[in-house]
Every structure is written in structure tokens, then in C-alpha cells.
Design a protein around this motif. Structure first.
Motif, PDB file in Angstrom:
ATOM      1  N   VAL A   1       2.294   0.517  -7.143  1.00 53.74           N
ATOM      2  CA  VAL A   1       0.914   0.216  -6.752  1.00 53.74           C
ATOM      3  C   VAL A   1       0.821   0.277  -5.234  1.00 53.74           C
ATOM      4  O   VAL A   1       1.749  -0.144  -4.531  1.00 53.74           O
ATOM      5  CB  VAL A   1       0.489  -1.186  -7.254  1.00 53.74           C
ATOM      6  N   VAL A   2      -0.297   0.804  -4.726  1.00 52.56           N
ATOM      7  CA  VAL A   2      -0.576   0.795  -3.288  1.00 52.56           C
ATOM      8  C   VAL A   2      -1.854   0.003  -3.049  1.00 52.56           C
ATOM      9  O   VAL A   2      -2.853   0.188  -3.757  1.00 52.56           O
ATOM     10  CB  VAL A   2      -0.725   2.223  -2.726  1.00 52.56           C
ATOM     11  N   ARG A   3      -1.809  -0.874  -2.051  1.00 53.40           N
ATOM     12  CA  ARG A   3      -2.983  -1.658  -1.654  1.00 53.40           C
ATOM     13  C   ARG A   3      -3.377  -1.270  -0.232  1.00 53.40           C
ATOM     14  O   ARG A   3      -2.511  -1.106   0.631  1.00 53.40           O
ATOM     15  CB  ARG A   3      -2.691  -3.162  -1.708  1.00 53.40           C
ATOM     16  N   ILE A   4      -4.684  -1.149   0.007  1.00 52.49           N
ATOM     17  CA  ILE A   4      -5.215  -0.832   1.333  1.00 52.49           C
ATOM     18  C   ILE A   4      -6.382  -1.772   1.617  1.00 52.49           C
ATOM     19  O   ILE A   4      -7.339  -1.837   0.830  1.00 52.49           O
ATOM     20  CB  ILE A   4      -5.729   0.625   1.415  1.00 52.49           C
ATOM     21  N   ARG A   5      -6.320  -2.473   2.720  1.00 54.82           N
ATOM     22  CA  ARG A   5      -7.445  -3.328   3.110  1.00 54.82           C
ATOM     23  C   ARG A   5      -8.668  -2.454   3.423  1.00 54.82           C
ATOM     24  O   ARG A   5      -8.553  -1.426   4.100  1.00 54.82           O
ATOM     25  CB  ARG A   5      -7.067  -4.151   4.346  1.00 54.82           C
TER      26      ARG A   5
ATOM     27  N   ASP B   1      -8.065 -10.071  -3.284  1.00 56.80           N
ATOM     28  CA  ASP B   1      -7.679 -11.403  -2.824  1.00 56.80           C
ATOM     29  C   ASP B   1      -6.317 -11.373  -2.131  1.00 56.80           C
ATOM     30  O   ASP B   1      -6.011 -12.243  -1.313  1.00 56.80           O
ATOM     31  CB  ASP B   1      -7.616 -12.375  -4.009  1.00 56.80           C
ATOM     32  N   TYR B   2      -5.524 -10.379  -2.468  1.00 57.09           N
ATOM     33  CA  TYR B   2      -4.193 -10.215  -1.872  1.00 57.09           C
ATOM     34  C   TYR B   2      -4.246 -10.283  -0.344  1.00 57.09           C
ATOM     35  O   TYR B   2      -3.322 -10.798   0.296  1.00 57.09           O
ATOM     36  CB  TYR B   2      -3.623  -8.870  -2.331  1.00 57.09           C
ATOM     37  N   PHE B   3      -5.319  -9.755   0.259  1.00 64.53           N
ATOM     38  CA  PHE B   3      -5.400  -9.667   1.719  1.00 64.53           C
ATOM     39  C   PHE B   3      -5.976 -10.928   2.371  1.00 64.53           C
ATOM     40  O   PHE B   3      -6.060 -10.984   3.602  1.00 64.53           O
ATOM     41  CB  PHE B   3      -6.242  -8.453   2.121  1.00 64.53           C
ATOM     42  N   ASN B   4      -6.368 -11.905   1.574  1.00 67.60           N
ATOM     43  CA  ASN B   4      -6.902 -13.137   2.149  1.00 67.60           C
ATOM     44  C   ASN B   4      -5.816 -13.879   2.932  1.00 67.60           C
ATOM     45  O   ASN B   4      -4.693 -14.059   2.451  1.00 67.60           O
ATOM     46  CB  ASN B   4      -7.438 -14.058   1.047  1.00 67.60           C
TER      47      ASN B   4
ATOM     48  N   VAL C   1      -3.924 -13.146   5.358  1.00 68.49           N
ATOM     49  CA  VAL C   1      -2.755 -12.434   5.882  1.00 68.49           C
ATOM     50  C   VAL C   1      -3.244 -11.320   6.798  1.00 68.49           C
ATOM     51  O   VAL C   1      -4.376 -10.851   6.678  1.00 68.49           O
ATOM     52  CB  VAL C   1      -1.874 -11.839   4.755  1.00 68.49           C
ATOM     53  N   SER C   2      -2.382 -10.877   7.707  1.00 71.19           N
ATOM     54  CA  SER C   2      -2.774  -9.847   8.671  1.00 71.19           C
ATOM     55  C   SER C   2      -2.444  -8.436   8.201  1.00 71.19           C
ATOM     56  O   SER C   2      -2.889  -7.464   8.808  1.00 71.19           O
ATOM     57  CB  SER C   2      -2.082 -10.103  10.014  1.00 71.19           C
ATOM     58  N   ARG C   3      -1.661  -8.311   7.136  1.00 67.76           N
ATOM     59  CA  ARG C   3      -1.229  -6.986   6.683  1.00 67.76           C
ATOM     60  C   ARG C   3      -2.419  -6.107   6.299  1.00 67.76           C
ATOM     61  O   ARG C   3      -3.434  -6.593   5.802  1.00 67.76           O
ATOM     62  CB  ARG C   3      -0.249  -7.118   5.523  1.00 67.76           C
ATOM     63  N   ARG C   4      -2.269  -4.792   6.516  1.00 67.70           N
ATOM     64  CA  ARG C   4      -3.353  -3.849   6.242  1.00 67.70           C
ATOM     65  C   ARG C   4      -3.057  -2.931   5.060  1.00 67.70           C
ATOM     66  O   ARG C   4      -3.953  -2.255   4.561  1.00 67.70           O
ATOM     67  CB  ARG C   4      -3.658  -3.012   7.489  1.00 67.70           C
ATOM     68  N   PHE C   5      -1.809  -2.874   4.632  1.00 59.34           N
ATOM     69  CA  PHE C   5      -1.485  -2.066   3.457  1.00 59.34           C
ATOM     70  C   PHE C   5      -0.214  -2.605   2.817  1.00 59.34           C
ATOM     71  O   PHE C   5       0.546  -3.358   3.433  1.00 59.34           O
ATOM     72  CB  PHE C   5      -1.315  -0.582   3.813  1.00 59.34           C
ATOM     73  N   SER C   6       0.003  -2.195   1.581  1.00 59.38           N
ATOM     74  CA  SER C   6       1.188  -2.624   0.844  1.00 59.38           C
ATOM     75  C   SER C   6       1.588  -1.532  -0.140  1.00 59.38           C
ATOM     76  O   SER C   6       0.733  -0.908  -0.771  1.00 59.38           O
ATOM     77  CB  SER C   6       0.897  -3.930   0.085  1.00 59.38           C
ATOM     78  N   ILE C   7       2.898  -1.304  -0.245  1.00 61.03           N
ATOM     79  CA  ILE C   7       3.471  -0.437  -1.278  1.00 61.03           C
ATOM     80  C   ILE C   7       4.393  -1.307  -2.123  1.00 61.03           C
ATOM     81  O   ILE C   7       5.347  -1.889  -1.600  1.00 61.03           O
ATOM     82  CB  ILE C   7       4.279   0.725  -0.665  1.00 61.03           C
ATOM     83  N   GLN C   8       4.097  -1.421  -3.410  1.00 64.27           N
ATOM     84  CA  GLN C   8       4.914  -2.256  -4.297  1.00 64.27           C
ATOM     85  C   GLN C   8       5.474  -1.405  -5.430  1.00 64.27           C
ATOM     86  O   GLN C   8       4.745  -0.664  -6.089  1.00 64.27           O
ATOM     87  CB  GLN C   8       4.089  -3.404  -4.871  1.00 64.27           C
TER      88      GLN C   8
ATOM     89  N   GLU D   1       8.661  -4.546  -2.124  1.00 61.26           N
ATOM     90  CA  GLU D   1       7.344  -4.428  -1.498  1.00 61.26           C
ATOM     91  C   GLU D   1       7.513  -4.247   0.005  1.00 61.26           C
ATOM     92  O   GLU D   1       8.301  -4.943   0.647  1.00 61.26           O
ATOM     93  CB  GLU D   1       6.465  -5.651  -1.767  1.00 61.26           C
ATOM     94  N   PHE D   2       6.746  -3.283   0.528  1.00 62.40           N
ATOM     95  CA  PHE D   2       6.702  -3.036   1.967  1.00 62.40           C
ATOM     96  C   PHE D   2       5.260  -3.160   2.421  1.00 62.40           C
ATOM     97  O   PHE D   2       4.355  -2.589   1.805  1.00 62.40           O
ATOM     98  CB  PHE D   2       7.230  -1.638   2.292  1.00 62.40           C
ATOM     99  N   TYR D   3       5.033  -3.907   3.496  1.00 63.85           N
ATOM    100  CA  TYR D   3       3.682  -4.041   4.040  1.00 63.85           C
ATOM    101  C   TYR D   3       3.761  -4.196   5.556  1.00 63.85           C
ATOM    102  O   TYR D   3       4.832  -4.482   6.111  1.00 63.85           O
ATOM    103  CB  TYR D   3       2.940  -5.224   3.411  1.00 63.85           C
ATOM    104  N   ALA D   4       2.627  -3.980   6.226  1.00 63.43           N
ATOM    105  CA  ALA D   4       2.605  -4.084   7.687  1.00 63.43           C
ATOM    106  C   ALA D   4       1.171  -4.273   8.174  1.00 63.43           C
ATOM    107  O   ALA D   4       0.222  -3.834   7.518  1.00 63.43           O
ATOM    108  CB  ALA D   4       3.219  -2.843   8.327  1.00 63.43           C
ATOM    109  N   PRO D   5       1.002  -4.906   9.336  1.00 63.38           N
ATOM    110  CA  PRO D   5      -0.329  -5.113   9.911  1.00 63.38           C
ATOM    111  C   PRO D   5      -0.708  -4.070  10.958  1.00 63.38           C
ATOM    112  O   PRO D   5      -1.807  -4.127  11.506  1.00 63.38           O
ATOM    113  CB  PRO D   5      -0.190  -6.489  10.571  1.00 63.38           C
ATOM    114  N   PHE D   6       0.193  -3.131  11.251  1.00 64.62           N
ATOM    115  CA  PHE D   6       0.003  -2.269  12.418  1.00 64.62           C
ATOM    116  C   PHE D   6      -0.826  -1.021  12.136  1.00 64.62           C
ATOM    117  O   PHE D   6      -1.513  -0.521  13.021  1.00 64.62           O
ATOM    118  CB  PHE D   6       1.364  -1.836  12.973  1.00 64.62           C
TER     119      PHE D   6
END
Length: 292
Positions: A38-42, A59-62, A64-71, A235-240
Motif C-alpha cells: 500500500v502507498v499513502r500520500i498526504r 487519519d494516518y496523517f493526523n 504526524v509530519s510525514r508526507r508519504f508512506s510505503i508499506q 514501512e518507509f515514510y518521510a516528511p521531506f
């Protein structure tokens, strides 16, 4: 321009994802790994596989500063050394290295001291051992709690390096168990292979930073093996990085698209950091800005 996100077992067998659909991961099968992703994008407002309305928020992004996630979660088809599995970015053509890029690389190495790269080669890459690069790693026993050899008959019957577009999802569930839409970092679960292997108190409360430092040594990574008898979640995520605009803010702010010469940003998990002959792919995810 609209964001298109694709994923699959290799860069040559990708499928457009329904971003932010946490309940319906894509299922894939590579020569190394059978899994789901799954990929998440704010604030996602990009391309969907069937033209439906994109899922913009989670709700995942509530809070937190991350802007995307790969799970990703799944099972390896054979034991893999912890020193033989890498995750990061790779490109098919040279990229234009922006001024001040060294600042960004120094910040990246502060977050993950194991990261290394060859950004000026004909096929640039930035990689780190999976044991260090992932924000979250967890593991648990498969549904049947049997060995890989015993489970072979229950593995999804799809060809190697393919995406399970028609495979019955129940087949994956019987092999992997139910999809876990949210996972937590758990070093104890990663390290144990049997209930009696290690005292839980030794590792139960260690952080992801502790894990990264623990596996910074190649010798320590060599002593760890990803088992074919466990289900692993990563899971990998980042705010940058804002993939909606391809703007990176990491010490400096710049438009990534201008430096990639039309290439997508691709994340790859494979057995050799530089790829090439002898390297096996676990999965790839591509982020690309396209005309609507």
C-alpha cells in the motif's frame, strides 16, 4: 500535472495503484518475495487506476509530519541475509545533481547512517540495508505456523515477477494471513525465530533508531537472516518529499523534477545496491508526474 503511483515486483511489471486505499493492497509475486503493498500520500489528488475519485486524506496523517508512506508485508521464498537486502532510490539514466545536494545527503546519513550512494553514475542509486532504512519492521508467524516447505502448496499460484491481478485474495490470506493496515516497529519480533529464542525484555522497548545503530555493522547484519517461515512487514515514510509537486525540502528546497530529466522517482528493494546482474528484486514503487 498529476501524480501517478505504480508498484509491482520489478520496474518492468508495474501497475497503477489506488493510493491511500489501506484496505485493498496490491498483491505481487517476485522471484524473492510474495507480498502485498500500500502507498499513502498526504493530500493526494492524482491518477487512480479506474478514474474514480482519489482518496485525498487519511487519519494516518493526523498529528504526524510525514508526507508519504510505503508499506509492504509478505514472505521470502528463501532465507536472505540481512546484509543482502537493500532499499532506496534507483534511476535508469543520469540525473542532474543540484547545488547543495551534499547537504541533503548529510542529513540523510544523520537519519540513517548506513545509507550510501553513487549519484553520478550512468544509473544512479541511493541505497541502505533494509534493516537500517525502514522506519518500521515487524514479523510474525504465518497462519499455518508451518515451514516454508510445508507451506509451498498454499503459496499463490501466479508466475514469478508478476502482479496478482486475478488471483483470489483469499489465496494470499491463507498464505500470509489477514492484511495488517497499521504496523509498529518491533525488534523482538524481528529477531526471534522461536518463542524461546531470546528474552523479550532484551529488545521489546528498543526504538527504530536503536535498530538502525544495531545493524549499522555489516558483521551484525550478516548474522541476521530473513526467514522464509515468517511474515515480515516493512514501512518507509518521510516528511521531506511532497510527491504531489515533486518538491523536496531537506535542508534546501528544490524541484526534483527539474533534475531527473523526465524520469520518475523510484523506490526499489533488491539484493544488490547497484542492481545489475545477479540482483533479485523484491518490489518497486514509482512516483511520476504526468499530464492529466
Amino acid at each position: 500535472m498529476f501524480l501517478k503511483v505504480s508498484a509491482g515486483p520489478t520496474k518492468d511489471s508495474l501497475r497503477v495503484l489506488r493510493v491511500n486505499d489501506e484496505s485493498h493492497p496490491i498483491e505481487f509475486d517476485s522471484s524473492l518475495f510474495t507480498g502485498r503493498l500500500v502507498v499513502r500520500i498526504r493530500d493526494f489528488a492524482g491518477i487512480t487506476p479506474n478514474g474514480t475519485e482519489p482518496i485525498r486524506q487519511l487519519d494516518y496523517f493526523n498529528n504526524v509530519s510525514r508526507r508519504f508512506s510505503i508499506q509492504v508485508e509478505g514472505r521470502f521464498k528463501r532465507p536472505v541475509s540481512g546484509n543482502d537486502l537493500f532499499f532506496g532510490n534507483d534511476f535508469d539514466q543520469p540525473v542532474k545533481v543540484p547545488k547543495g545536494a551534499n547537504v541533503g545527503f548529510r542529513i540523510a546519513q544523520m537519519i540513517d547512517p548506513a545509507v550510501f550512494y553513487d549519484i553520478r553514475s550512468e544509473k544512479p542509486w541511493i541505497m541502505s540495508p533494509v534493516l537500517c532504512s525502514m522506519n518500521v519492521i515487524d514479523a510474525w508467524s504465518p497462519p499455518s505456523n508451518t515451514t516454508a516447505a510445508q507451506d509451498e502448496s498454499s503459496a499463490p499460484t501466479i508466475s514469478s515477477t508478476s502482479i496478482a491481478t486475478t488471483t483470489d485474495p483469499s489465496t494470499f490470506s491463507s498464505f500470509l494471513g489477514p492484511w495488517q493496515p497499521r504496523v509498529d516497529d518491533n525488534l523482538y519480533n524481528i529477531l526471534k525465530t522461536r518463542e524461546e529464542d531470546i528474552p523479550a525484555d532484551n529488545f521489546n522497548h528498543q526504538s527504530a533508531r536503536w535498530r538502525r545503530n544495531h545493524f549499522l555493522s555489516a558483521e551484525v547484519r550478516n548474522s541476521f537472516v530473513f526467514s522464509s517461515d515468517r511474515v515480515y512487514a516493512f514501512e518507509f515514510y518521510a516528511p521531506f518529499m511532497d510527491f504531489n509537486t515533486f518538491h523536496l525540502r531537506m535542508g534546501l528546497s528544490f524541484d526534483v523534477a527539474k533534475h531527473l530529466k523526465g524520469q520518475p522517482v523510484r523506490y526499489t528493494c533488491r539484493t544488490k545496491p547497484e542492481g545489475g546482474d545477479g540482483s533479485e528484486n523484491m518490489f518497486s514503487v514509482e512516483f511520476e508526474l504526468v499530464n492529466g
